[in-house]
Design a protein around this motif. Structure first.
Motif, PDB file in Angstrom:
ATOM      1  N   PRO A 136      -7.497  68.677  28.918  1.00 18.68           N
ATOM      2  CA  PRO A 136      -7.201  68.177  27.570  1.00 18.68           C
ATOM      3  C   PRO A 136      -7.378  66.675  27.395  1.00 18.68           C
ATOM      4  CG  PRO A 136      -5.179  68.731  28.742  1.00 18.68           C
ATOM      5  CD  PRO A 136      -6.315  69.270  29.563  1.00 18.68           C
ATOM      6  N   GLU A 137      -7.358  65.920  28.479  1.00 18.16           N
ATOM      7  CA  GLU A 137      -7.536  64.474  28.365  1.00 18.16           C
ATOM      8  C   GLU A 137      -9.001  64.096  28.165  1.00 18.16           C
ATOM      9  OE1 GLU A 137      -5.794  62.557  31.699  1.00 18.16           O
ATOM     10  OE2 GLU A 137      -3.730  63.083  31.141  1.00 18.16           O
ATOM     11  N   LYS A 138      -9.903  65.027  28.469  1.00 14.25           N
ATOM     12  CA  LYS A 138     -11.334  64.759  28.333  1.00 14.25           C
ATOM     13  C   LYS A 138     -11.976  65.524  27.179  1.00 14.25           C
ATOM     14  CE  LYS A 138     -12.237  61.914  31.757  1.00 14.25           C
ATOM     15  NZ  LYS A 138     -12.841  60.569  31.533  1.00 14.25           N
ATOM     16  N   VAL A 139     -11.363  66.624  26.765  1.00 10.99           N
ATOM     17  CA  VAL A 139     -11.939  67.458  25.705  1.00 10.99           C
ATOM     18  C   VAL A 139     -10.903  67.689  24.605  1.00 10.99           C
ATOM     19  CG1 VAL A 139     -13.049  69.648  25.127  1.00 10.99           C
ATOM     20  CG2 VAL A 139     -13.403  68.630  27.396  1.00 10.99           C
ATOM     21  N   LEU A 140     -11.199  67.197  23.414  1.00 13.81           N
ATOM     22  CA  LEU A 140     -10.331  67.396  22.256  1.00 13.81           C
ATOM     23  C   LEU A 140     -10.918  68.507  21.396  1.00 13.81           C
ATOM     24  CD1 LEU A 140      -7.968  66.492  20.402  1.00 13.81           C
ATOM     25  CD2 LEU A 140      -9.581  64.899  19.320  1.00 13.81           C
ATOM     26  N   PHE A 141     -10.111  69.491  21.045  1.00  4.74           N
ATOM     27  CA  PHE A 141     -10.571  70.626  20.249  1.00  4.74           C
ATOM     28  C   PHE A 141      -9.992  70.507  18.842  1.00  4.74           C
ATOM     29  CE2 PHE A 141     -10.913  74.944  18.724  1.00  4.74           C
ATOM     30  CZ  PHE A 141     -12.048  75.451  19.344  1.00  4.74           C
ATOM     31  N   LEU A 142     -10.872  70.396  17.841  1.00  2.00           N
ATOM     32  CA  LEU A 142     -10.448  70.251  16.452  1.00  2.00           C
ATOM     33  C   LEU A 142     -10.905  71.450  15.628  1.00  2.00           C
ATOM     34  CD1 LEU A 142     -11.490  66.521  15.887  1.00  2.00           C
ATOM     35  CD2 LEU A 142      -9.173  67.369  16.303  1.00  2.00           C
ATOM     36  N   LYS A 143     -10.179  71.718  14.543  1.00  2.53           N
ATOM     37  CA  LYS A 143     -10.551  72.781  13.615  1.00  2.53           C
ATOM     38  C   LYS A 143     -10.782  72.178  12.228  1.00  2.53           C
ATOM     39  CE  LYS A 143      -7.645  76.182  16.004  1.00  2.53           C
ATOM     40  NZ  LYS A 143      -6.484  77.100  15.860  1.00  2.53           N
ATOM     41  N   TYR A 144     -11.831  72.640  11.575  1.00  2.78           N
ATOM     42  CA  TYR A 144     -12.173  72.137  10.244  1.00  2.78           C
ATOM     43  C   TYR A 144     -11.011  72.327   9.271  1.00  2.78           C
ATOM     44  CZ  TYR A 144     -14.906  71.455   5.962  1.00  2.78           C
ATOM     45  OH  TYR A 144     -15.373  70.995   4.759  1.00  2.78           O
ATOM     46  N   GLU A 145     -10.369  73.486   9.347  1.00  2.00           N
ATOM     47  CA  GLU A 145      -9.257  73.777   8.443  1.00  2.00           C
ATOM     48  C   GLU A 145      -8.119  72.778   8.611  1.00  2.00           C
ATOM     49  OE1 GLU A 145     -11.608  77.462   9.026  1.00  2.00           O
ATOM     50  OE2 GLU A 145     -10.805  75.888  10.316  1.00  2.00           O
ATOM     51  N   ASP A 146      -7.872  72.347   9.847  1.00  2.00           N
ATOM     52  CA  ASP A 146      -6.801  71.378  10.092  1.00  2.00           C
ATOM     53  C   ASP A 146      -7.153  70.008   9.505  1.00  2.00           C
ATOM     54  OD1 ASP A 146      -5.397  73.326  11.419  1.00  2.00           O
ATOM     55  OD2 ASP A 146      -6.027  72.687  13.424  1.00  2.00           O
TER      56      ASP A 146
END
Length: 308
Positions: free
Chosen positions: A198-208
């Motif tokens: 998690p410190e190297k890969v951030l996962f985002l969602k369009y809805e958020d």
């Protein structure tokens, strides 16, 4: 449609001595289809646009990421342009005041270049230290999102290219056949990478992002190492960046209404409605039910949830 074995996925597939010949030989061994007028080739389990196949192999072979690199990876038409604008503005807010932002005169795709459509388009092994993006940004931001499925290239790719009807396109999509599909492999790949590191890969969602842009901008800033200070928050800098990078702001700028990317995609084509849930105006209830079941099946046990 002839099915062929997917060869070993290796960046060494293309020989430096005769790259064009090696590339053509490799293409002959791979399964190919046409998606909405866009020829695709199946490589390493992923459907890649033929027009960018060479550049993808070049990036795979030569690109070496640095710890300071910021790499954006998105599914086509999932907010790529928006995320580029936000990330660029956050990382470079001390270099460019809001009213002097390069976003006012340059497209987000110029400021945060695509690996295949920009960085490796002209040369297979460019000098990234002198790549033109450096004149805009003291930070290295690049993107791995390229074409989107229904984009019509302004160059001729196939004499038999035809636009798909939505039911046919939907069927192929559910089979995993679309540009950079299957979508579930792409999403789960990054989701699992995020869980593992998690410190190297951030996962985002369009809805958020649509629901709470302020908290998401703060999350991005903290992740890339440029957190907002209390003073910046009190000055309303987060809101200023959010407004500058909004769909309404970017889509109305002259620079985003004209021009194209290497004759493949018009800049204006990157701006559509951007509305969450707009799929209900295009998919039938039966299609929606099938998609829900597909998502439930593919993402079962992953812990990844989507709003519907």
């Amino acid at each position: 449609m002839e099915k062929k074995e997917d060869p070993k996925c290796s960046s060494a597939e293309v020989d430096d001595k005769s790259p064009k010949d090696e590339l053509q030989e490799l293409l002959q061994t791979l399964e190919q289809v046409t998606w909405d007028g866009l020829p695709l080739v199946k490589y390493c389990g992923c459907w890649v646009p033929v027009i960018t196949f060479r550049t993808i192999l070049a990036a795979q072979k030569h690109f070496k990421a640095k710890d300071t690199d910021i790499i954006l990876s998105t599914m086509p038409k999932s907010g790529t342009t928006w995320l580029k604008a936000l990330t660029f503005s956050i990382a470079n807010r001390n270099a460019f005041p809001i009213d002097q932002s390069p976003l006012l005169t340059s497209t987000p795709h110029m400021l945060v270049p695509f690996l295949d459509l920009n960085v490796y388009w002209e040369q297979d092994n460019p000098d990234l230290e002198t790549f033109p993006i450096q004149e805009f940004s003291p930070r290295t931001c690049i993107s791995t999102c390229f074409l989107f499925p229904s984009m019509k290239p302004t160059v001729e790719l196939s004499t038999s290219a035809e636009t798909l009807w939505i039911n046919e396109a939907f069927y192929m999509y559910c089979q995993g056949i679309n540009a950079y599909g299957p979508f579930w492999d792409d999403i789960l790949g990054y989701w699992n990478a995020h869980l593992e590191n998690p410190e190297k890969v951030l996962f985002l969602k369009y809805e958020d992002l649509k629901e709470d842009i302020t908290s998401q901008v703060k999350k991005i800033a903290e992740f890339i190492g440029f957190p907002f200070s209390v003073e910046e928050e009190e000055q309303g800098l987060i809101d200023q960046i959010s407004r500058l990078c909004s769909f309404e702001s970017l889509s109305n700028l002259t620079v985003n209404k004209r021009g194209d990317i290497n004759g493949i995609a018009k800049n204006s084509s990157f701006f559509r409605k951007g509305q969450v849930g707009d799929w209900t105006n295009y998919l039938t209830p039966a299609m929606a039910d099938r998609m829900k079941k597909l998502i439930d099946t593919k993402f079962e046990g992953s812990g990844l949830m989507f709003k519907t």
